[in-house]
Design an enzyme around this catalytic site. Sequence first.
Site, PDB file in Angstrom:
ATOM      1  N   HIS A 437      -1.205   1.004  -3.653  1.00 51.30           N
ATOM      2  CA  HIS A 437      -2.342   1.537  -4.405  1.00 51.30           C
ATOM      3  C   HIS A 437      -1.886   2.535  -5.455  1.00 51.30           C
ATOM      4  O   HIS A 437      -2.282   2.462  -6.625  1.00 51.30           O
ATOM      5  CB  HIS A 437      -3.340   2.197  -3.433  1.00 51.30           C
ATOM      6  CG  HIS A 437      -4.509   2.829  -4.119  1.00 51.30           C
ATOM      7  ND1 HIS A 437      -4.507   4.152  -4.522  1.00 51.30           N
ATOM      8  CD2 HIS A 437      -5.709   2.319  -4.472  1.00 51.30           C
ATOM      9  CE1 HIS A 437      -5.666   4.426  -5.099  1.00 51.30           C
ATOM     10  NE2 HIS A 437      -6.424   3.343  -5.074  1.00 51.30           N
ATOM     11  N   ARG A 543      -9.963  -5.614 -12.064  1.00 49.30           N
ATOM     12  CA  ARG A 543     -10.134  -5.421 -10.624  1.00 49.30           C
ATOM     13  C   ARG A 543     -11.387  -4.598 -10.394  1.00 49.30           C
ATOM     14  O   ARG A 543     -11.383  -3.377 -10.526  1.00 49.30           O
ATOM     15  CB  ARG A 543      -8.897  -4.721 -10.049  1.00 49.30           C
ATOM     16  CG  ARG A 543      -7.624  -5.558 -10.158  1.00 49.30           C
ATOM     17  CD  ARG A 543      -6.376  -4.710 -10.143  1.00 49.30           C
ATOM     18  NE  ARG A 543      -6.271  -3.917 -11.367  1.00 49.30           N
ATOM     19  CZ  ARG A 543      -5.126  -3.450 -11.863  1.00 49.30           C
ATOM     20  NH1 ARG A 543      -3.997  -3.712 -11.248  1.00 49.30           N
ATOM     21  NH2 ARG A 543      -5.127  -2.731 -12.967  1.00 49.30           N
ATOM     22  N   ARG A 598     -12.271 -10.151 -11.697  1.00 56.03           N
ATOM     23  CA  ARG A 598     -12.088 -10.479 -10.286  1.00 56.03           C
ATOM     24  C   ARG A 598     -13.131  -9.733  -9.473  1.00 56.03           C
ATOM     25  O   ARG A 598     -13.233  -8.503  -9.552  1.00 56.03           O
ATOM     26  CB  ARG A 598     -10.684 -10.093  -9.811  1.00 56.03           C
ATOM     27  CG  ARG A 598     -10.438 -10.452  -8.351  1.00 56.03           C
ATOM     28  CD  ARG A 598      -9.041 -10.058  -7.905  1.00 56.03           C
ATOM     29  NE  ARG A 598      -8.915  -8.621  -7.686  1.00 56.03           N
ATOM     30  CZ  ARG A 598      -7.764  -8.024  -7.363  1.00 56.03           C
ATOM     31  NH1 ARG A 598      -6.656  -8.733  -7.264  1.00 56.03           N
ATOM     32  NH2 ARG A 598      -7.722  -6.720  -7.183  1.00 56.03           N
ATOM     33  N   GLU A 717      -3.628 -16.397  -3.702  1.00 57.60           N
ATOM     34  CA  GLU A 717      -3.004 -15.238  -3.061  1.00 57.60           C
ATOM     35  C   GLU A 717      -2.399 -15.570  -1.707  1.00 57.60           C
ATOM     36  O   GLU A 717      -1.673 -14.746  -1.141  1.00 57.60           O
ATOM     37  CB  GLU A 717      -4.034 -14.130  -2.866  1.00 57.60           C
ATOM     38  CG  GLU A 717      -4.661 -13.628  -4.153  1.00 57.60           C
ATOM     39  CD  GLU A 717      -5.779 -12.646  -3.880  1.00 57.60           C
ATOM     40  OE1 GLU A 717      -5.472 -11.456  -3.691  1.00 57.60           O
ATOM     41  OE2 GLU A 717      -6.948 -13.078  -3.862  1.00 57.60           O
ATOM     42  N   GLY A 738      -2.004 -14.474  -7.673  1.00 59.83           N
ATOM     43  CA  GLY A 738      -1.939 -13.068  -7.282  1.00 59.83           C
ATOM     44  C   GLY A 738      -0.668 -12.853  -6.475  1.00 59.83           C
ATOM     45  O   GLY A 738      -0.671 -12.906  -5.245  1.00 59.83           O
ATOM     46  N   THR A 739       0.433 -12.623  -7.172  1.00 54.76           N
ATOM     47  CA  THR A 739       1.749 -12.675  -6.519  1.00 54.76           C
ATOM     48  C   THR A 739       2.053 -11.467  -5.654  1.00 54.76           C
ATOM     49  O   THR A 739       3.006 -11.504  -4.876  1.00 54.76           O
ATOM     50  CB  THR A 739       2.856 -12.856  -7.578  1.00 54.76           C
ATOM     51  OG1 THR A 739       2.674 -11.893  -8.624  1.00 54.76           O
ATOM     52  CG2 THR A 739       2.792 -14.262  -8.166  1.00 54.76           C
ATOM     53  N   ASN A 740       1.274 -10.395  -5.768  1.00 57.88           N
ATOM     54  CA  ASN A 740       1.484  -9.290  -4.823  1.00 57.88           C
ATOM     55  C   ASN A 740       1.209  -9.764  -3.398  1.00 57.88           C
ATOM     56  O   ASN A 740       2.041  -9.640  -2.496  1.00 57.88           O
ATOM     57  CB  ASN A 740       0.554  -8.118  -5.160  1.00 57.88           C
ATOM     58  CG  ASN A 740       0.856  -7.503  -6.510  1.00 57.88           C
ATOM     59  OD1 ASN A 740       1.919  -7.721  -7.075  1.00 57.88           O
ATOM     60  ND2 ASN A 740      -0.089  -6.749  -7.030  1.00 57.88           N
ATOM     61  N   ASP A 741       0.005 -10.311  -3.197  1.00 48.67           N
ATOM     62  CA  ASP A 741      -0.346 -10.801  -1.865  1.00 48.67           C
ATOM     63  C   ASP A 741       0.412 -12.080  -1.519  1.00 48.67           C
ATOM     64  O   ASP A 741       0.788 -12.281  -0.364  1.00 48.67           O
ATOM     65  CB  ASP A 741      -1.853 -11.053  -1.781  1.00 48.67           C
ATOM     66  CG  ASP A 741      -2.622  -9.790  -1.399  1.00 48.67           C
ATOM     67  OD1 ASP A 741      -2.232  -9.148  -0.410  1.00 48.67           O
ATOM     68  OD2 ASP A 741      -3.576  -9.438  -2.105  1.00 48.67           O
ATOM     69  N   CYS A 804      -1.310 -12.757 -12.341  1.00 41.60           N
ATOM     70  CA  CYS A 804      -1.909 -11.433 -12.556  1.00 41.60           C
ATOM     71  C   CYS A 804      -1.366 -10.394 -11.589  1.00 41.60           C
ATOM     72  O   CYS A 804      -1.862  -9.274 -11.535  1.00 41.60           O
ATOM     73  CB  CYS A 804      -3.422 -11.498 -12.456  1.00 41.60           C
ATOM     74  SG  CYS A 804      -4.034 -12.039 -10.855  1.00 41.60           S
TER      75      CYS A 804
END
Length: 848
Positions: A437, A543, A598, A717, A738-741, A804
């Site tokens: 975050h 977001r 989103r 994701e 959503g490559t973070n998740d 993203c």
Amino acid sequence: MTPASWTSPIDDVGLVPFGKGFARGLDQRSLCTRGVQLETLAGLGLPVGAGLTIPVPNVPGFTSADRAKAAMNLLESISGRQISSTTETGGLILLRLSASAPVDAAGLPPDLVCLGLKRSVIPDGLGEGALTSLATSWWKTATFIAEYALEVPSDELGALDFDYPDPVARVEPFKELCAARGIAPFPEKRSQQVALGARAMIARWSSPRAARARKKQNLPADLPLALHLETIVVTEHDDEGYGFAVSRDMDSGAFAPNGMFHHGFRMVGERMVDGHPLDELPGGVEMLTGVLAELEGRLRSAVTVDFEYGPEGLALVGLEQLRRPNARVATSLAVDLAIRGITDESAAVGSTNPVHVVELLHPQPKLTGDEVPLVTGLGASPGAAVGRIALDSETAVELTEAGDKAILVMSETTPGDLPGMMAATGILTVNGGSASHAAVVARGMGRPAICGAGDLRIDRDARTISAGEHVLAEGDLISIDGSSGVAYVGELRIERPVPSPSLTTLLGWADDARRLGVRANADNAADASVAFDNGAEGIGLCRTEHMFLGDRLPFVRAVILSHDVDTEEKALAELAVAQREDFRELLREVGDRPVTVRLLDAPMHEFLPSSADELEDEKQGRMLEHLHEENPMLGVRGVRLALMHEGLYPAQVEGLFNAWVDVVHEDDVRPQLEVMVPLVSIPEELVMSLRLIRRVNQQVASRTGMVVPFKIGTMVETPRAAMMAGKLAQWAEFLSFGTNDLTQLTYGFSRDDVERRMLGTYLEKGLMTASPFAELDGDGVAGLMEYAAARAREVRPDIKLGICGEHGGDPASIAICERLGLDYVSASSTRIPVARLAAAHAVTGTDS
């Protein structure tokens, strides 16, 4: 390397005049760095000093007086001057012997100047200043030869310095010492002095001291030397001297020859720390401007030249390419070379390092070496900042309102900390990684941030932080560097970014070269404005959960904690009004560009209080206990939350569609809406959401008389979503990875913990080469993306595909996106320029 690897063909004589080496087939292995410098200068037709190189294979034989005599004869022939003679202005012509290696190396033997000197050749007219310089330099040369070639004990040589302060008075005692304690007397003959100078240099290079220096630089133990013999003029006449010139202004990066010069000759070991500015040398700037421009064009590098001057004119005696230029020099040089037609726009873009873009756009610390590091973590958001320690959001706000600057220092941040994050000049957290975050919000706001500083301890009761031996109180000054991930005790000097016309030109050329579109992750009008100023073509990720940070948090919290239908409907109505206001401001900034919105995706715990004590409603407190999740990142979030609260997404899109109607009427713009449903793993989740969204669209059309055009899509994701991409594409008009998740779920890593707790070990063991949250995994995660893209395009050939996650601003990841054929990348507003450059590099194959 073996000794044989340093050899190359050599002429029979083994003495190579400056400018003749390349023609004889010699290269850096035998001529070494200084020899190549002089060859380069002479090869360009530029004036060089009279001198020659003794190549690597011939150096051992140069310890012979006969070989030294041959070199001196050749040098007299080249220069047209007799060694130890005087010039027309009364200067004394002597010799300088220097050494260089095949690669840049520290710890080389010092230059030996004033070789060939004896009392009988000192001209009567030489002034006192020149005599003192001459005696001092001769003494340094002579004692070096005595120690390393004649094996005179160094402590006895040093004693002469104290016993005879006047260097001229030391000469006879020195000779007596060499005769008594050395393996031979100090020679009078010039050729013998030169030969012993060569022997001393070889001995010094073979010493344990030099071997340690090479080992410290990771250089081969058998690294050889070449020697270089040149004439020098010893004088104090104003018409003769030496200096250096640099082709670029280091502050602006512009082509602006500058430097210094001294009258007289350079003494042994002397570094020019002051002198006369170059523009005071008659004709110097004019001549050197042409020289430096020619060298930059040929070498495609900023350069420094050393020169000597006299009645015959100016001669170049050294050349150095600036191999690690600062950002302003590098970008200005790239543009200048392209404008001059030496390179082209593609080469200019390809030569520009993304690191230089970051340096030019973000504040940077001015390091001196005296800084006191506090703690090291992950450089999560670039830039540097100084401020007073604030251990919570409220304190950061208070400090800022009082006129101070604050660094927000916390274990981790949550949406409720947004006021303090906005007030602070920088953020430092103990936990979290590049996708946490704090990192994501900091990048979006353009704040420097360090995350995952695991060695930092926070004592909230004592209101202190500690790391190692350092204990600091709240309110003490610290500095952070969000690029390197290092926090420092106290205040560092921060250099603020200055606009760079060259960077603007380069990024324009990069836009012409790239195929990938570049959008921004922006959640409000301010972020969008920064993004468009930085060259974003639209918003690739808004977001909406970030719209509920700070004073907006109660709106979404009321929906989640609602305990009956009436309470929920009231909360949703208030949420829709708030969303309309937020979206209206954003869409005005977006204008006619595309914007991907989103719908709510954050884990529930980011919106909920940590304790029921923070809630006034007892029923909400009981609901809070009921909603507790052990693993919120995999819990009720995204579309799952929306299907449990079926009015949530309709309320959001109602606010969005109404805002679109507002800006069409009020501002005459038509943003291209793309509504994205997050965390879909089951195609029916998307279908149900689409039905709800279309129903709202029809209701808005009935009420306003306007049908709001929009595209529907989803985020990929989860691995299952990637595998189901073909079925998702039956309904989705676009997919955004959503490559973070996706990285988190593919590896089974916690994106908030892995970088702090285990990544270092994995990097050390060679299991990984980079954090998969910072640089896209080219095999596993990219493999899923490739499969998803292929399946989706089979069903819908014109489907738009983008990324993203935070990888959208990483150069190596962007190269993978180009390979996969994605349509666009979306990055944090402040990373847009890097993404534009990296997208161009991905097309040309340049390694970013």
